[in-house]
Design an enzyme around this catalytic site. Structure first.
Site, short mmCIF file in Angstrom:
data_model
loop_
_atom_site.label_atom_id
_atom_site.label_comp_id
_atom_site.label_asym_id
_atom_site.label_seq_id
_atom_site.Cartn_x
_atom_site.Cartn_y
_atom_site.Cartn_z
N THR A 1 15.56 -30.10 -0.24
CA THR A 1 14.14 -29.75 -0.26
C THR A 1 13.31 -31.04 -0.15
O THR A 1 12.14 -31.08 -0.47
CB THR A 1 13.86 -28.89 -1.51
OG1 THR A 1 14.70 -27.74 -1.42
CG2 THR A 1 12.43 -28.38 -1.60
N HIS A 2 13.95 -32.10 0.35
CA HIS A 2 13.33 -33.42 0.42
C HIS A 2 12.54 -33.61 1.71
O HIS A 2 12.82 -34.53 2.48
CB HIS A 2 14.39 -34.50 0.25
CG HIS A 2 15.33 -34.23 -0.89
ND1 HIS A 2 16.59 -34.76 -1.00
CD2 HIS A 2 15.18 -33.45 -2.00
CE1 HIS A 2 17.16 -34.34 -2.11
NE2 HIS A 2 16.33 -33.53 -2.73
N VAL A 3 11.59 -32.74 1.94
CA VAL A 3 10.70 -32.86 3.10
C VAL A 3 9.50 -33.69 2.66
O VAL A 3 8.94 -33.44 1.59
CB VAL A 3 10.23 -31.47 3.56
CG1 VAL A 3 9.35 -31.58 4.79
CG2 VAL A 3 11.43 -30.58 3.85
#
Lengths: 583, 220
Positions: A511-513
């Site tokens: 979820t590291h956007v």
């Protein structure tokens, strides 16, 4: 539109960032602080009944309801975007605590040179960098952020082993990391059979294994705010779940107990922020839809945008704050430098059972020999690397079923498949990596011209694809993963090289956007200054992963929290004393 | 009002206790007798029989142990399709629906329950075919969205918590040695490396001491 009582500070988003800011401001000033959150309150007592893999890990029960709001994706500006219709490559949160409730707790620092990446790469590679590279310096040095890393590590209770104390390498920690002013607040987790196999193999190959730093407590811990949490029970219901004993740092057990006692704090749930309202270059408040569907204008002296990374940029775009980025001309700043993270994984098939259902989101052993300043130097075409680690995160019985060495059976169903899947069950480990994702001119955010959310507002559009550089990173990491897997005595599957051929929204990566409303040294090249204050609007702050000019290696939450604490200092110690641009 | 549809199963076919011979062969001891009449929420009886027959080929009962039939996978799928997941309550379903590249996943308009209804119809007289003919028919649709869902749901119905209607008697968890959602392995996590930790499985309801409502049963 009904107008209600003005507040001093209004914060859009009740996740880790918004509630951390609220904690700091309400503790250190008498300002009234209102947090507006679209989702519902949560409590630890609900989380035990949430130990259900189907609803939570596979159906994403804690996450944003995509039927109401999602994003669209296209691989290039020439292609047509389509909606991300079901969950896949990343998991945005919702509700009090946001994604901070269902994260895994892994808490890496970024490398010192990562904060001045453009300068570093220019110095190291001269004029030979790819032409479309858009990496920038953060406008903030590692030395400046280090005290905030330390504060964030104490706040959430990170367990680990320092590898670099004040410039001195310490065996057993990550010796490639930047200098730390302190040892970790608490020791690392216990290890599992699988992670000890990895550690032994990596050490035997001459690498430098270390326990992955994590905020899922290894023992009872009281933080400087006086909040006490119990140690992890290794139940394995961690990432994608809320922790029912509160061992994992979650806003509900870390921040809400403090905020609930503060008279100058208010939380409004079920209220979806729609716009930042502004006049003559000054933010005047924000509008939201309340639970009845009514549109409300909330006036405020200071507005802080603190929602999930993509939503920060989207709110600014919908509110017409700042100049949208134009990929064709390179002009404009809002929406530029969209990054994700470069993932690679290799399966290792082992002789003995692993009890892989035990674990914690942040329990693991990693190496960073192919990361940081010099780790990639013997790999041609690779500018930046990533970590390599084996995590015992707690595997569910559904998600963990069906891994078979390639070529062993012909079908993915039926008797032979079932027999092989049962025979290999609980003997499969995964060595995985998260590498730095560089920023490129062609990867950016803007508003989708076709698809709308539940209120009729344009969805965020991601224009994003991998380049030869990410494929080279993946090949490097896959090669080392395979080498370690073999040294563990396992049969090694091929790395998932298809994942980096083209960006795929169907497979979870992280979820590291990040990026879109990036920080930097000048208003021509960034949206916010190094204090995360908007360049064009001194009383507007945009805080979160949206500020990353490009992504580092390892999980970004700790860096987001360090930036948040620094933004709080800027706002409280500087801006309130002398309102105006800080940089 | 729609006529209530039921699936009638021999009680002996569901759940049970799994024991292993000295040679490691699984043997299922039957727990129930008589007939069980399961009220269906979405499928017709005929549809349920087709789905049950297909799941049984995907995850068969054979020498390596019980399968989809003993776990009651069809009951699990019926409940999922009747609930919010089956109706696409949490998927983005606004038009336009445009076919795209595989990296964008399923972009169609049809919800899972519609995909099933159409897929089942195409299987025709499936339930009356011999096992080999059933396999051949399934191989013919292997790449379809329907089959992809059916395979995934079969695994879910085998191994998800029994609160969702499958994994009857925790037979799936017995098969893979999963102990259930236990609250703590603090003492066990770093003990006995390389040895399987085996406990009689406990369901979520047993562990928390009260019934737990699945998302499929939520109102609204």
């Amino acid at each position: 539109m009904p107008q209600i009582k003005p507040v001093d500070v209004v914060i859009a988003g009740g996740g880790f960032v918004g509630l951390t800011l609220a904690k700091e401001i309400t503790a250190r000033t008498s300002l009234s602080v209102l947090v507006v959150e679209r989702g519902q309150p949560r409590k630890l007592a609900d989380y035990a009944a949430g130990m259900d893999e189907l609803d939570y890990a596979l159906r994403f029960r804690m996450m944003q309801n995509l039927s109401e709001e999602t994003a669209t994706h296209r691989h290039s500006a020439k292609a047509a975007a389509v909606p991300i219709r079901q969950y896949g490559s990343f998991n945005p949160g919702t509700g009090v605590g946001g994604a901070g409730e269902h994260w895994g707790g892994i808490s890496y620092r970024f490398y010192p040179e990562a904060f001045r990446l453009a300068s570093f790469l220019r110095e190291k590679h001269g004029g030979t960098l790819p032409e479309n590279l858009a990496v920038q310096d953060w406008g903030l040095s590692y030395e400046e952020i280090e005290p905030y890393y330390w504060r964030a590590e104490q706040m959430i209770g990170v367990g680990g082993r320092a590898g670099n104390l004040g410039g001195k390498a310490v065996d057993g920690g990550n010796v490639f990391e930047g200098p730390r002013s302190h040892e970790y607040p608490i020791p690392p987790h216990k290890q599992t059979y699988a992670t000890t196999l990895f550690e032994k193999a990596a050490r035997g190959l001459g690498y430098h294994p270390y326990p992955v730093p994590t905020a899922t407590l290894s023992r009872t811990y009281t933080n400087p705010d006086g909040v006490t949490r119990t140690g992890c029970a290794y139940c394995g219901y961690c990432t994608r779940y809320g922790c029912m004993i509160g061992a994992k740092a979650q806003p509900t057990n870390l921040l809400m107990p403090l905020l609930a006692k503060r008279k100058n704090f208010e939380l409004r749930t079920g209220c979806s922020v729609r716009r930042v309202v502004h006049q003559d270059g000054k933010a005047t408040g924000l509008t939201y839809r309340d639970e009845t569907g009514a549109e409300v204008f909330q006036p405020a002296q200071i507005v802080i945008v603190a929602s999930w990374t993509l939503n920060n940029s989207r709110l600014l775009m919908l509110s017409r704050v700042g100049q949208p980025y134009d990929a064709a001309t390179g002009k404009g700043t809002l929406g530029k430098n969209l990054t994700h993270q470069v993932s690679q994984a290799t399966r290792v098939f082992l002789d003995k059972p692993l009890n892989a259902f035990m674990g914690a989101g942040g329990l693991g052993i990693g190496i960073s020999d192919f990361d940081g300043k010099e780790g990639v130097d013997r790999f041609a075409g690779v500018l930046r690397g990533g970590n390599i680690r084996l995590m015992s995160t707690g595997e569910g019985p559904v998600g963990g079923f069906g891994a078979i060495p390639p070529g062993e059976v012909q079908s993915e169903w039926g008797s032979d498949w079932k027999k092989a899947a049962l025979a290999w069950h609980d003997r499969v480990a995964s060595i995985s990596s998260e590498a730095e994702h560089l920023a490129y001119r062609q990867n950016y955010l803007d508003l989708d011209p076709t698809y709308k959310d539940q209120y009729g507002d344009a969805l965020m559009r991601l224009t994003l694809d991998w380049t030869a550089h990410e494929r080279a990173q993946g090949a490097m990491l896959g090669q080392i993963q395979g080498q370690i897997g073999k040294a563990m005595g396992g049969r090694v599957g091929p790395p998932n090289s298809r994942l980096l051929e083209r960006y795929t929204v169907t497979q979870y990566q992280s979820t590291h956007v990040n990026g879109g409303a990036i920080m930097g040294t000048a208003p021509e090249s960034s949206v916010v200054n190094p204090w995360l204050q908007h360049w064009q609007m001194a009383n507007l702050w945009v805080v979160g992963g949206s500020a990353f000019p490009q992504n580092g290696s390892g999980n970004p939450t700790l860096t987001i929290l360090a930036l948040t604490l620094r933004a709080a200092d800027g706002l409280i110690d500087r801006y309130l004393k002398k309102p105006g641009e800080l940089a | 009002m729609k006529r209530r549809e039921f699936l009638t199963l021999p009680g002996s076919s569901l759940g049970g206790v799994l024991l292993y011979t000295l040679a490691g062969e699984p043997v299922r001891m039957q727990a129930q007798t008589g007939e069980i009449k399961v009220p269906l929420r979405f499928f017709t009886s005929a549809e349920a029989r087709v789905v049950q027959a297909a799941c049984d080929r995907i995850f068969p009962s054979d020498a390596s142990g019980p399968g989809a039939t003993e776990a009651g996978v069809v009951i699990y799928i019926d409940r999922q399709l009747a609930g919010p997941y089956g109706r696409d309550k949490y998927r983005y379903t606004k038009p336009p629906f445009v076919e795209s590249v595989p990296e964008h996943g399923y972009q169609g308009k049809a919800a899972p329950r519609e995909i099933y209804r159409e897929g089942i119809q195409k299987l025709g007289d499936f339930a009356s075919l011999a096992p080999a003919a059933r396999d051949e028919k399934l191989r013919g649709i292997e790449t379809s969205t329907f089959f992809r869902l059916l395979r995934q749901h079969t695994i879910e119905g085998m191994f998800s918590d029994p609160l969702h209607g499958g994994n009857a008697g925790m037979i799936g968890w017995q098969l893979i040695g999963y102990p259930g959602p236990r609250m703590s392995y603090r003492e066990e996590i770093d003990k006995a490396p390389g040895q399987a930790y085996r406990q009689k499985p406990a369901s979520l309801a047993q562990i928390v001491g009260h019934p737990v409502t699945g998302w499929e049963d939520e109102k609204g």
